[in-house]
Design a protein around this motif. Structure first.
Motif, short mmCIF file in Angstrom:
data_model
loop_
_atom_site.label_atom_id
_atom_site.label_comp_id
_atom_site.label_asym_id
_atom_site.label_seq_id
_atom_site.Cartn_x
_atom_site.Cartn_y
_atom_site.Cartn_z
N THR B 17 -11.54 0.74 26.54
CA THR B 17 -10.07 0.74 26.52
C THR B 17 -9.54 -0.57 25.95
N PRO B 18 -8.27 -0.60 25.54
CA PRO B 18 -7.73 -1.82 24.92
C PRO B 18 -7.59 -2.97 25.91
N VAL B 19 -7.66 -4.17 25.35
CA VAL B 19 -7.48 -5.40 26.12
C VAL B 19 -6.21 -6.10 25.65
N LEU B 20 -5.42 -6.57 26.62
CA LEU B 20 -4.24 -7.38 26.32
C LEU B 20 -4.20 -8.53 27.30
N LEU B 21 -4.32 -9.74 26.79
CA LEU B 21 -4.19 -10.96 27.60
C LEU B 21 -2.97 -11.71 27.09
N ARG B 22 -2.03 -11.98 28.01
CA ARG B 22 -0.74 -12.49 27.60
C ARG B 22 -0.63 -14.00 27.72
N CYS B 23 0.06 -14.59 26.75
CA CYS B 23 0.23 -16.04 26.73
C CYS B 23 1.58 -16.38 26.13
N ASN B 24 2.35 -17.23 26.81
CA ASN B 24 3.58 -17.79 26.29
C ASN B 24 3.41 -19.29 26.16
N TYR B 25 4.00 -19.87 25.15
CA TYR B 25 3.84 -21.29 24.91
C TYR B 25 5.19 -21.99 24.90
N SER B 26 5.11 -23.29 25.09
CA SER B 26 6.28 -24.16 24.96
C SER B 26 5.84 -25.38 24.18
N SER B 27 6.60 -25.69 23.13
CA SER B 27 6.22 -26.83 22.31
C SER B 27 7.45 -27.41 21.63
N SER B 28 7.50 -28.72 21.58
CA SER B 28 8.59 -29.40 20.90
C SER B 28 8.44 -29.33 19.38
N TYR B 29 7.27 -29.05 18.92
CA TYR B 29 6.99 -28.99 17.50
C TYR B 29 6.41 -27.62 17.17
N SER B 30 6.26 -27.34 15.88
CA SER B 30 5.56 -26.12 15.50
C SER B 30 4.12 -26.25 16.00
N PRO B 31 3.72 -25.34 16.83
CA PRO B 31 2.43 -25.53 17.50
C PRO B 31 1.26 -24.98 16.70
N SER B 32 0.08 -25.46 17.04
CA SER B 32 -1.15 -24.76 16.74
C SER B 32 -1.60 -24.12 18.04
N LEU B 33 -2.07 -22.90 17.95
CA LEU B 33 -2.44 -22.15 19.15
C LEU B 33 -3.85 -21.61 19.02
N PHE B 34 -4.54 -21.58 20.13
CA PHE B 34 -5.94 -21.19 20.16
C PHE B 34 -6.19 -20.27 21.35
N TRP B 35 -7.22 -19.46 21.21
CA TRP B 35 -7.81 -18.79 22.35
C TRP B 35 -9.27 -19.18 22.42
N TYR B 36 -9.68 -19.64 23.61
CA TYR B 36 -11.07 -19.97 23.89
C TYR B 36 -11.59 -19.01 24.96
N VAL B 37 -12.89 -18.73 24.91
CA VAL B 37 -13.53 -17.91 25.93
C VAL B 37 -14.62 -18.73 26.61
N GLN B 38 -14.75 -18.51 27.90
CA GLN B 38 -15.77 -19.24 28.68
C GLN B 38 -16.58 -18.24 29.50
N HIS B 39 -17.83 -18.06 29.09
CA HIS B 39 -18.73 -17.22 29.86
C HIS B 39 -19.36 -18.07 30.95
N PRO B 40 -19.76 -17.47 32.06
CA PRO B 40 -20.34 -18.23 33.17
C PRO B 40 -21.49 -19.11 32.72
N ASN B 41 -21.41 -20.36 33.13
CA ASN B 41 -22.47 -21.34 32.85
C ASN B 41 -22.68 -21.60 31.36
N LYS B 42 -21.64 -21.31 30.57
CA LYS B 42 -21.72 -21.59 29.14
C LYS B 42 -20.50 -22.39 28.72
N GLY B 43 -20.61 -23.04 27.57
CA GLY B 43 -19.51 -23.84 27.07
C GLY B 43 -18.37 -22.99 26.55
N LEU B 44 -17.21 -23.59 26.44
CA LEU B 44 -16.06 -22.92 25.85
C LEU B 44 -16.32 -22.63 24.38
N GLN B 45 -15.95 -21.43 23.96
CA GLN B 45 -16.17 -21.01 22.57
C GLN B 45 -14.83 -20.60 21.97
#
Lengths: 115, 114
Positions: B17-45
């Motif tokens: 089924t589809p996945v939707l993860l929601r995120c709202n941002y606040s920034s004084s400037y034009s932002p750069s935005l990222f999504w990182y994933v963290q699996h258990p006992n592993k580094g952020l990717q």
């Protein structure tokens, strides 16, 4: 290509003891970061290095935390003395440069438990 | 000041089924935005990043996100969830000030039900 290497992966110490974490960034990456990730939270920046220079250490608790990046490659983060509230995962990351478009690559982290 | 708000601390979906993860941002400037994933006992990717180019960004493993300035949102989507997608996901904002400081959200834990 090897990623960011951190050691140790786990560390358990008693409060008031010193502890040190080591990070080896990706080869050629000039910028190195240390983050702290508390349980259930996102990582928070502690310090950022450009080569050997600490260019942003505003979030580093300087009374007990110190860091160094001699020769602009490996880095060490130290806590002395450790407190119960220091229990967290300490993450190291590196990037080619300091532009916001440069991707940060993270190591697996060191999980610190202070008893 | 920069910050992100991840609207759900935990999302549970069935495999396929589809996945939707929601995120709202606040920034004084034009932002750069990222999504990182963290699996258990592993580094952020890094999954994907937006840096003022195309507003629809495609990432690894079939994920994509759309930058909507009018809504200050950067939601992460995937058409069909896989068991291996179960992990913690972080929405992250940076600024165009030349300092590559990332500000992480509190994370969304994705559970995939077989």
């Amino acid at each position: 290509e090897a990623g960011v290497v951190q050691s140790p992966r786990y560390k358990i110490i008693e409060k008031k003891q010193p502890v040190a974490f080591w990070c080896n960034p990706i080869s050629g990456h000039n910028t190195l970061y240390w983050y702290r990730q508390n349980l259930g939270q996102g990582p928070e920046l502690l310090i950022r290095y450009e080569n050997e220079e600490a260019v942003d250490d505003s979030q580093l608790p300087k009374d007990r935390f110190s860091a160094e990046r001699l020769k602009g490659v490996d880095s060490t983060l130290k806590i002395q003395p450790a407190e119960l509230g220091d229990s967290a995962v300490y993450l190291c990351a590196s990037s080619l440069g300091d532009s916001n478009t440069d991707t940060q690559y993270f190591g697996p982290g060191t999980r610190l438990t202070v008893l | 000041a920069q910050s992100v708000t991840q609207l759900d601390s935990h999302v549970s979906v069935s495999e396929g089924t589809p996945v939707l993860l929601r995120c709202n941002y606040s920034s004084s400037y034009s932002p750069s935005l990222f999504w990182y994933v963290q699996h258990p006992n592993k580094g952020l990717q890094l999954l994907l990043k937006y840096t003022s180019a195309a507003t629809l960004v495609k990432g690894i493993n079939g994920f994509e996100a759309e930058f909507k300035k009018s809504e200050t949102s950067f939601h992460l989507t995937k058409p069909s969830a896989h068991m291996s997608d179960a992990a913690e996901y972080f929405c992250v904002v940076s600024t165009l000030t030349g300092a590559n400081n990332l500000f992480f959200g509190t994370g969304t834990r994705l559970t995939v039900i077989p």
